[in-house]
Write a protein that holds these residues in place. Sequence first.
Motif, short mmCIF file in Angstrom:
data_model
loop_
_atom_site.label_atom_id
_atom_site.label_comp_id
_atom_site.label_asym_id
_atom_site.label_seq_id
_atom_site.Cartn_x
_atom_site.Cartn_y
_atom_site.Cartn_z
N THR A 92 49.76 29.56 -16.06
CA THR A 92 51.02 29.55 -15.34
C THR A 92 51.27 28.23 -14.62
N PHE A 93 50.21 27.53 -14.28
CA PHE A 93 50.36 26.27 -13.54
C PHE A 93 51.03 25.20 -14.40
N ASN A 94 51.01 25.37 -15.73
CA ASN A 94 51.76 24.46 -16.60
C ASN A 94 53.25 24.59 -16.37
N LEU A 95 53.69 25.77 -15.98
CA LEU A 95 55.11 25.99 -15.69
C LEU A 95 55.47 25.49 -14.30
N LEU A 96 54.54 25.61 -13.35
CA LEU A 96 54.81 25.21 -11.98
C LEU A 96 54.72 23.70 -11.79
N PHE A 97 53.66 23.11 -12.34
CA PHE A 97 53.45 21.66 -12.17
C PHE A 97 52.49 21.20 -13.26
N LYS A 98 53.02 20.85 -14.41
CA LYS A 98 52.20 20.51 -15.57
C LYS A 98 51.53 19.15 -15.39
N VAL A 99 50.22 19.13 -15.64
CA VAL A 99 49.45 17.90 -15.55
C VAL A 99 48.71 17.66 -16.86
N ARG A 100 48.82 16.43 -17.38
CA ARG A 100 48.08 16.00 -18.56
C ARG A 100 47.61 14.58 -18.28
N ASN A 101 46.40 14.45 -17.77
CA ASN A 101 45.87 13.15 -17.36
C ASN A 101 44.66 12.76 -18.19
N LYS A 102 44.60 11.48 -18.56
CA LYS A 102 43.47 10.93 -19.30
C LYS A 102 43.00 9.66 -18.60
N TYR A 103 41.68 9.56 -18.43
CA TYR A 103 41.09 8.41 -17.77
C TYR A 103 39.91 7.93 -18.60
N GLU A 104 39.65 6.62 -18.59
CA GLU A 104 38.46 6.11 -19.23
C GLU A 104 37.98 4.85 -18.52
N THR A 105 36.66 4.66 -18.52
CA THR A 105 36.07 3.48 -17.93
C THR A 105 34.92 3.01 -18.80
N PHE A 106 34.69 1.70 -18.79
CA PHE A 106 33.55 1.10 -19.48
C PHE A 106 32.67 0.46 -18.42
N ILE A 107 31.39 0.82 -18.38
CA ILE A 107 30.51 0.34 -17.33
C ILE A 107 29.26 -0.30 -17.91
N ASP A 108 28.64 -1.17 -17.12
CA ASP A 108 27.36 -1.75 -17.49
C ASP A 108 26.30 -0.64 -17.42
N PRO A 109 25.51 -0.44 -18.46
CA PRO A 109 24.55 0.68 -18.47
C PRO A 109 23.40 0.50 -17.48
N VAL A 141 32.32 -1.32 -28.19
CA VAL A 141 32.94 -2.52 -27.62
C VAL A 141 32.00 -3.15 -26.60
N LYS A 142 31.82 -4.47 -26.69
CA LYS A 142 31.00 -5.19 -25.72
C LYS A 142 31.90 -6.02 -24.81
N PHE A 143 31.42 -6.30 -23.60
CA PHE A 143 32.17 -7.07 -22.62
C PHE A 143 31.34 -8.31 -22.25
N ASN A 144 31.89 -9.48 -22.57
CA ASN A 144 31.15 -10.74 -22.40
C ASN A 144 29.81 -10.67 -23.11
N ASN A 145 29.84 -10.03 -24.27
CA ASN A 145 28.66 -9.87 -25.12
C ASN A 145 27.60 -8.95 -24.49
N HIS A 146 28.00 -8.15 -23.51
CA HIS A 146 27.10 -7.20 -22.87
C HIS A 146 27.42 -5.78 -23.35
N PRO A 147 26.42 -4.93 -23.54
CA PRO A 147 26.67 -3.55 -23.95
C PRO A 147 27.34 -2.76 -22.83
N ALA A 148 27.94 -1.64 -23.19
CA ALA A 148 28.64 -0.82 -22.20
C ALA A 148 28.52 0.66 -22.55
N LEU A 149 28.63 1.48 -21.53
CA LEU A 149 28.81 2.92 -21.71
C LEU A 149 30.29 3.23 -21.54
N HIS A 150 30.78 4.11 -22.40
CA HIS A 150 32.18 4.52 -22.36
C HIS A 150 32.24 5.92 -21.76
N ILE A 151 32.93 6.05 -20.65
CA ILE A 151 33.09 7.34 -19.99
C ILE A 151 34.57 7.70 -19.99
N PHE A 152 34.89 8.91 -20.44
CA PHE A 152 36.30 9.30 -20.44
C PHE A 152 36.45 10.74 -19.98
#
Length: 258
Positions: free
Chosen positions: A78-95, A59-70
Amino acid sequence: MKKYYLILIMLACFSAAFSQEVTKTNEVAFQAGEQITYKLKYGIFTAAEAVIKVENSPVKFNNHPALHIFADAKTAGTFNLLFKVRNKYETFIDPHTLMPYYYSEQRQEGSYKHSDKVTFDHDNGVITADKGKFPFKGNVFDFLSAYYFARNIDVSKLKTGDKLNMRYFLEDGIHTMTITFIGREQVKCGLGTFNCLKFNPTIIPGRIFRKNSKLYLWITDDKNRIPVKAHVELVVGSLVMDLTQASGLKYPLNPVKK
């Protein structure tokens, strides 16, 4: 910002050592194909794991290339039972400039769920997120792009006690974190012992941090500038972030030979 416990710890660990006053190096410290894995330990127990990857974006942004970081962050055992976390993050940056174009997150922390889509318009100084538009001046990052930009600052003129400021957008606005440079020392992580730069990011007291809680972060003192370890004090006990895997690096890791 209400329930953001894991992301706050990761943000502090990943984003230290950035300031508007410092200079970015000419050569980028990372490349497409890099993958880094961290474990967060509570005492002898593995509380969570985070995996961060870098790829060339189709994917390009304003026709500029990008790096995809996720990144994927999740609690373990046991921590899934105490406080389960399932987080996903992603960013696209100018290389080249390493500034973010677009950021998204999907967080599930216990019973709390949150998602956000964030567009950075650097020409007009406006961040557009699910909660509205936020004007800004200067450099502002999401926490993933902040981490990767921070790996490219020139630290040659840093002196012990120097205080840096990092600005990032998270959930409901632009926030600032102050980081103090402690000095240089060797530290051991899952991949060996490394010569490191040591930082102390400021912590905001809350439900999981004491008023006098300390957070220390160690970053390799080489061309990679990878965080290899962090230690943060909690209301009860402490968390340690430990580098356990690194592949596809632009430069070889050089652990200290004993």
